[in-house]
Design a protein around this motif. Structure first.
Motif, mmCIF file in Angstrom:
data_model
loop_
_atom_site.group_PDB
_atom_site.id
_atom_site.type_symbol
_atom_site.label_atom_id
_atom_site.label_comp_id
_atom_site.label_asym_id
_atom_site.label_seq_id
_atom_site.Cartn_x
_atom_site.Cartn_y
_atom_site.Cartn_z
ATOM 1 N N ILE A 67 -11.750 41.670 2.209
ATOM 2 C CA ILE A 67 -10.571 40.445 2.613
ATOM 3 C C ILE A 67 -9.674 40.855 2.463
ATOM 4 O O ILE A 67 -8.671 40.147 3.013
ATOM 5 N N GLY A 85 -6.697 38.977 5.828
ATOM 6 C CA GLY A 85 -7.417 38.412 5.784
ATOM 7 C C GLY A 85 -7.895 37.848 7.041
ATOM 8 O O GLY A 85 -8.905 36.308 6.686
ATOM 9 N N LEU A 137 -17.139 42.132 8.246
ATOM 10 C CA LEU A 137 -16.750 41.888 7.812
ATOM 11 C C LEU A 137 -18.475 42.043 7.481
ATOM 12 O O LEU A 137 -18.293 43.151 6.035
ATOM 13 N N VAL A 148 -19.679 35.089 0.388
ATOM 14 C CA VAL A 148 -18.269 34.760 0.488
ATOM 15 C C VAL A 148 -18.156 33.222 0.261
ATOM 16 O O VAL A 148 -17.169 33.195 -0.989
ATOM 17 N N TYR A 205 -6.493 32.105 1.298
ATOM 18 C CA TYR A 205 -6.218 33.007 2.389
ATOM 19 C C TYR A 205 -4.804 32.064 2.486
ATOM 20 O O TYR A 205 -3.905 31.043 2.836
#
Length: 154
Positions: free
Chosen positions: A15, A19, A26, A41, A53
């Protein structure tokens, strides 16, 4: 929050590097199926490990080429003085980073502005009007050699 394990570190590394990574990318990268990965997450977000983010913006390309680093010394370092300073700084969009420091100065902040006149206005209209500021020492960045939000997780 429990300690971070290897999977958490892999998630954070992925991440931090991107992002905008998709949930499927992922999960492939960290070796989990999408549901458990999404759950991990969410736990990292809920616990505050992942604070948010954001996009990294080129400050010069948006008309803010000046980075000034100001070292601030307060008249007193009582808790209420530190709190008042921190509350004021939080409201000033020009201040993009601010740290309470050890040593000769109390705070170090990075101020981003479009030109020297804007920095002068910031100093005169905001910083010097704040009660308790004893001195301000400024240095201007000539160039940015490195900037990173990626933490060196081991």
């Amino acid at each position: 929050m429990r300690g971070l394990d290897d999977i958490d570190r892999k998630i954070i590394a992925a991440i931090q590097g991107n992002g905008k990574i998709t949930a499927n990318e992922l999960s492939d990268r960290v070796g989990l199926s999408p549901s458990p990965c999404a759950r991990r997450v969410r736990l990292l977000e809920d616990s505050g490990v992942i604070k948010g983010y954001t996009a990294v913006i080129d400050q010069k390309k948006v008309g803010l080429p000046i980075s000034a680093f100001a070292s601030i010394k307060l008249e007193r370092q009582r808790e209420e003085d530190l709190d008042r300073f921190a509350l004021a700084v939080a409201r000033w969009p020009e201040v993009v980073d601010c740290y309470l420091m050890t040593g000769q100065r109390d705070y170090l902040m990075r101020i981003v502005v479009r030109d020297l006149e804007a920095y002068e206005r910031f100093i005169k209209d905001k910083l010097t009007r704040l009660d308790g500021v004893a001195s301000i020492e400024t240095s201007f960045a000539l160039d940015q050699v490195k900037r990173s939000e990626v933490l060196p997780l081991e």
